[in-house]
Design a protein around this motif. Structure first.
Motif, PDB file in Angstrom:
ATOM      1  N   SER A   1      -3.987  -1.399  -1.223  1.00  0.00           N
ATOM      2  CA  SER A   1      -3.137  -2.582  -1.187  1.00  0.00           C
ATOM      3  C   SER A   1      -3.949  -3.830  -1.506  1.00  0.00           C
ATOM      4  O   SER A   1      -5.094  -3.959  -1.084  1.00  0.00           O
ATOM      5  CB  SER A   1      -2.541  -2.717   0.219  1.00  0.00           C
ATOM      6  OG  SER A   1      -2.055  -4.025   0.432  1.00  0.00           O
TER       7      SER A   1
ATOM      8  N   GLY B   1       0.811  -1.218   0.000  1.00  0.00           N
ATOM      9  CA  GLY B   1       0.000   0.000   0.000  1.00  0.00           C
ATOM     10  C   GLY B   1       0.841   1.263   0.000  1.00  0.00           C
ATOM     11  O   GLY B   1       0.555   2.222  -0.727  1.00  0.00           O
ATOM     12  N   THR B   2       1.887   1.271   0.814  1.00  0.00           N
ATOM     13  CA  THR B   2       2.761   2.438   0.880  1.00  0.00           C
ATOM     14  C   THR B   2       3.372   2.717  -0.491  1.00  0.00           C
ATOM     15  O   THR B   2       3.456   3.878  -0.925  1.00  0.00           O
ATOM     16  CB  THR B   2       3.892   2.211   1.904  1.00  0.00           C
ATOM     17  OG1 THR B   2       3.284   1.899   3.162  1.00  0.00           O
ATOM     18  CG2 THR B   2       4.778   3.428   2.042  1.00  0.00           C
TER      19      THR B   2
ATOM     20  N   SER C   1      -9.380   5.787   6.013  1.00  0.00           N
ATOM     21  CA  SER C   1      -9.373   5.051   7.281  1.00  0.00           C
ATOM     22  C   SER C   1      -8.611   5.826   8.340  1.00  0.00           C
ATOM     23  O   SER C   1      -7.649   6.522   8.040  1.00  0.00           O
ATOM     24  CB  SER C   1      -8.710   3.698   7.065  1.00  0.00           C
ATOM     25  OG  SER C   1      -8.438   3.079   8.300  1.00  0.00           O
TER      26      SER C   1
ATOM     27  N   THR D   1       3.835   5.296   7.600  1.00  0.00           N
ATOM     28  CA  THR D   1       4.842   5.025   6.578  1.00  0.00           C
ATOM     29  C   THR D   1       4.910   6.151   5.541  1.00  0.00           C
ATOM     30  O   THR D   1       5.904   6.278   4.837  1.00  0.00           O
ATOM     31  CB  THR D   1       4.552   3.697   5.851  1.00  0.00           C
ATOM     32  OG1 THR D   1       3.215   3.748   5.332  1.00  0.00           O
ATOM     33  CG2 THR D   1       4.667   2.510   6.786  1.00  0.00           C
TER      34      THR D   1
ATOM     35  N   LEU E   1       0.822   4.287  -2.794  1.00  0.00           N
ATOM     36  CA  LEU E   1       0.603   5.699  -2.439  1.00  0.00           C
ATOM     37  C   LEU E   1       1.797   6.559  -2.849  1.00  0.00           C
ATOM     38  O   LEU E   1       1.630   7.649  -3.412  1.00  0.00           O
ATOM     39  CB  LEU E   1       0.346   5.826  -0.929  1.00  0.00           C
ATOM     40  CG  LEU E   1      -1.010   5.275  -0.473  1.00  0.00           C
ATOM     41  CD1 LEU E   1      -0.986   4.894   1.002  1.00  0.00           C
ATOM     42  CD2 LEU E   1      -2.118   6.299  -0.745  1.00  0.00           C
TER      43      LEU E   1
ATOM     44  N   CYS F   1      -7.063   2.450   1.671  1.00  0.00           N
ATOM     45  CA  CYS F   1      -6.709   1.230   2.416  1.00  0.00           C
ATOM     46  C   CYS F   1      -7.743   0.905   3.481  1.00  0.00           C
ATOM     47  O   CYS F   1      -8.116   1.774   4.269  1.00  0.00           O
ATOM     48  CB  CYS F   1      -5.347   1.404   3.086  1.00  0.00           C
ATOM     49  SG  CYS F   1      -3.958   1.239   1.967  1.00  0.00           S
ATOM     50  N   TYR F   2      -8.171  -0.324   3.526  1.00  0.00           N
ATOM     51  CA  TYR F   2      -9.148  -0.861   4.488  1.00  0.00           C
ATOM     52  C   TYR F   2     -10.581  -0.418   4.224  1.00  0.00           C
ATOM     53  O   TYR F   2     -11.495  -0.820   4.939  1.00  0.00           O
ATOM     54  CB  TYR F   2      -8.795  -0.507   5.940  1.00  0.00           C
ATOM     55  CG  TYR F   2      -7.637  -1.259   6.515  1.00  0.00           C
ATOM     56  CD1 TYR F   2      -7.584  -2.648   6.450  1.00  0.00           C
ATOM     57  CD2 TYR F   2      -6.591  -0.593   7.143  1.00  0.00           C
ATOM     58  CE1 TYR F   2      -6.525  -3.335   6.998  1.00  0.00           C
ATOM     59  CE2 TYR F   2      -5.527  -1.280   7.699  1.00  0.00           C
ATOM     60  CZ  TYR F   2      -5.499  -2.648   7.620  1.00  0.00           C
ATOM     61  OH  TYR F   2      -4.454  -3.336   8.176  1.00  0.00           O
TER      62      TYR F   2
ATOM     63  N   GLN G   1      -6.917  10.556   3.640  1.00  0.00           N
ATOM     64  CA  GLN G   1      -6.884   9.177   4.136  1.00  0.00           C
ATOM     65  C   GLN G   1      -8.256   8.809   4.669  1.00  0.00           C
ATOM     66  O   GLN G   1      -8.754   9.414   5.601  1.00  0.00           O
ATOM     67  CB  GLN G   1      -5.819   9.067   5.226  1.00  0.00           C
ATOM     68  CG  GLN G   1      -5.614   7.653   5.723  1.00  0.00           C
ATOM     69  CD  GLN G   1      -4.532   7.598   6.786  1.00  0.00           C
ATOM     70  OE1 GLN G   1      -3.430   8.121   6.621  1.00  0.00           O
ATOM     71  NE2 GLN G   1      -4.837   6.972   7.911  1.00  0.00           N
TER      72      GLN G   1
ATOM     73  N   TYR H   1      -0.866   8.276   7.428  1.00  0.00           N
ATOM     74  CA  TYR H   1      -0.361   6.979   7.909  1.00  0.00           C
ATOM     75  C   TYR H   1       1.151   7.034   8.115  1.00  0.00           C
ATOM     76  O   TYR H   1       1.881   7.658   7.329  1.00  0.00           O
ATOM     77  CB  TYR H   1      -0.712   5.937   6.853  1.00  0.00           C
ATOM     78  CG  TYR H   1      -0.657   4.515   7.309  1.00  0.00           C
ATOM     79  CD1 TYR H   1      -1.651   3.992   8.117  1.00  0.00           C
ATOM     80  CD2 TYR H   1       0.383   3.681   6.913  1.00  0.00           C
ATOM     81  CE1 TYR H   1      -1.609   2.675   8.525  1.00  0.00           C
ATOM     82  CE2 TYR H   1       0.431   2.357   7.319  1.00  0.00           C
ATOM     83  CZ  TYR H   1      -0.572   1.854   8.126  1.00  0.00           C
ATOM     84  OH  TYR H   1      -0.524   0.546   8.517  1.00  0.00           O
TER      85      TYR H   1
HETATM   86  C1  LIG Z   1      -2.055  -0.283   5.475  1.00  0.00           C
HETATM   87  C2  LIG Z   1      -2.191   1.146   5.179  1.00  0.00           C
HETATM   88  C3  LIG Z   1      -1.234   1.824   4.419  1.00  0.00           C
HETATM   89  C4  LIG Z   1       0.050   1.198   3.957  1.00  0.00           C
HETATM   90  O1  LIG Z   1      -0.077  -0.029   3.384  1.00  0.00           O
HETATM   91  P1  LIG Z   1       1.120  -1.118   3.473  1.00  0.00           P
HETATM   92  O2  LIG Z   1       0.617  -2.171   2.567  1.00  0.00           O
HETATM   93  O3  LIG Z   1       1.194  -1.550   4.899  1.00  0.00           O
HETATM   94  O4  LIG Z   1       2.351  -0.480   2.996  1.00  0.00           O
HETATM   95  C5  LIG Z   1      -1.473   3.143   4.146  1.00  0.00           C
HETATM   96  N1  LIG Z   1      -2.547   3.779   4.594  1.00  0.00           N
HETATM   97  C6  LIG Z   1      -3.488   3.156   5.351  1.00  0.00           C
HETATM   98  C7  LIG Z   1      -4.683   3.920   5.831  1.00  0.00           C
HETATM   99  C8  LIG Z   1      -3.331   1.826   5.665  1.00  0.00           C
HETATM  100  O5  LIG Z   1      -4.250   1.212   6.401  1.00  0.00           O
END
Ligand SMILES: *Cc1c(COP(=O)(O)O)cnc(C)c1O
Length: 434
Positions: free
Chosen positions: A235, A98-99, A179, A126, A102, A214-215, A177, A124
């Motif tokens: 992701s 996911g990172t 989530s 990362t 993004l 994500c999520y 973002q 997030y």
């Molecule tokens: C999991 C997540 C990320 C990053 O995804 P990774 O696959 O762990 O690199 C970024 N933003 C949100 C909101 C996430 O839940």
């Protein structure tokens, strides 16, 4: 019921814990029916997209080498574009997480001198290094891209006044973002994201609005790209991979945004034309097909956990009745023992590595010890039943996933059993509440 109780007991769940769980479940019938209706809608949405894109058996086998004319890859990208109602999409095993997805979306659509704005507070963890909030090699900051942030108001709503002031002639991209991730702010609903995007676009329609999805995928019936987002990013080892995708990420969005991202992922001139899909296509398609049902199971687990622990007096975010916009559930235990016992229970319920005991450790990038529980078929997959918590106040655990509702249920009962056995929870005290 008798047979079910027997197998639960054989797997270490006491009569007391089973009964408590069943009582909680009685109150969740209508919620669960609504989740099933959303899953039904989204299941049909996915099937329709696959039919309209003419997914065929030939799409399921992969290419090697350059991957020119990869039918499976190109068709899958069309399926994603149809599901998210976007002009185009980039869905690749070469997007590692996911990172990465993004970072790719940001780095390919921003140019030196541009400014990035987050109007929903800190992104997030990362992404801090991607942006350069924490100095890092290769960050946007190193390329002369500046960053501005406007926090949410204390009640979780948008600070429109300060967002209005923050938008300037250099603002090129806005990142939203969906989530809450591992923060305590509320997760944003798709309609709320739509309002924010309208506000930004009214200031300057040229600004690219990106949503970190994500999520959030398939939790609601519409996605942020249907309320004005130029790009949605996520992701494949979360919701849209349905637990089967072994790696990968996606970006769905406008032709221009996707073209930029493709030129950065591969190379200018090559863009989407290369990128072997290897042996991934079968699991990408089948995982996407399962994703609405898998997401529904994870949502039921999150709501079940919220109600189990809320009734026991622990703070839960979201609470037991709130509408859901992602699959993450936070439970605040207030003690390290609570966090550790919860994670032990989740681990003990796993189909893989159930016999190992999770322990807090010094994880790189964190300022306290962290404990993680996961027994997953895909390493690190957080659409599979998993939990983690930093060992620091307020001692909260973040819980998500479950490929099936019944596994999520078992995991939560197992966590409660562990808390009872370690005397963090005394169920007899709460029996009279029913
Ligand atoms: C999991 C997540 C990320 C990053 O995804 P990774 O696959 O762990 O690199 C970024 N933003 C949100 C909101 C996430 O839940």
């Amino acid at each position: 019921m008798k047979q079910r109780k027997e197998i639960y007991q054989a797997m270490g769940i006491s009569q007391e814990v089973i009964s408590y769980g069943e009582k909680i479940l009685e109150g969740l019938k209508e919620r669960f029916e609504e989740i099933d209706r959303t899953a039904e809608f989204n299941q049909l949405k996915v099937i329709r997209a696959m039919q309209e894109a003419k997914v065929s058996e030939a799409c399921l086998s992969g290419t090697t080498g350059y991957g020119y004319n990869d039918l499976g890859r190109d068709t899958l990208e069309e399926v994603y574009a149809r599901i998210f109602c976007t002009e185009d999409a980039l869905v690749r095993p070469q997007i590692t997480c996911g990172t990465h997805a993004l970072a790719l979306a940001l780095m390919s659509n921003l140019r030196p001198g541009d400014e990035l704005l987050s109007p929903v507070g800190k992104p997030y963890d990362t992404l801090e290094e991607v942006i350069g909030i924490r100095p890092s090699r290769g960050s946007l900051a190193e390329y002369g891209i500046t960053y501005r942030q406007v926090d949410l108001l204390p009640d979780g709503s948008f600070d429109y006044e300060r967002i209005g002031q923050a938008v300037n002639e250099r603002t090129r991209l806005v990142t939203i973002q969906r989530s809450k991730g591992y923060q305590t702010r509320p997760t944003l609903s798709v309609p709320a994201i739509g309002e924010l995007i309208s506000f930004i676009k009214a200031k300057n329609p040229e600004i690219i609005c990106m949503v970190d999805n994500c999520y959030g995928e398939f939790v609601e019936r519409i996605e942020p790209s249907q309320v004005g987002a130029d790009m949605v990013v996520g992701s494949l080892i979360k919701n849209p991979g349905g637990g089967l995708a072994p790696t990968g990420g996606y970006i769905a969005g406008t032709k221009a945004c996707i073209e930029n991202a493709a030129c950065r992922l591969t190379s200018p001139g090559l863009a989407k034309e290369v990128g072997a899909s290897l042996g991934m296509m079968n699991s990408f398609y089948q995982g996407l097909f399962l994703a609405p049902a898998v997401t529904a199971g994870a949502l039921k687990g999150a709501i079940f956990a919220a109600n189990i622990y809320e009734h026991l007096g622990f703070a839960v975010i979201p609470d037991g009745r709130e509408e859901r916009h992602d699959i993450i559930q936070a439970v605040t235990f207030g003690t390290p023992e609570g966090v550790i016992a919860f994670c032990k229970g989740i681990q003990a319920a796993a189909p893989v590595d159930s016999f190992v005991t999770p322990e807090p450790w010094d994880m790189p990038g964190y300022d306290s010890q962290v404990i993680m529980a996961a027994g997953a078929f895909v390493s690190g997959s957080s659409i599979e039943l998993s939990a983690d918590g930093p060992i620091k106040p307020p001692y909260a655990v973040y819980f998500q996933g479950g490929l099936t509702w019944t596994h999520a249920k078992f995991g939560i009962l197992k966590s409660l059993q562990q808390l009872v056995e370690e005397r963090v929870v005394d169920l007899s005290k709460y029996a009279e509440k029913f």
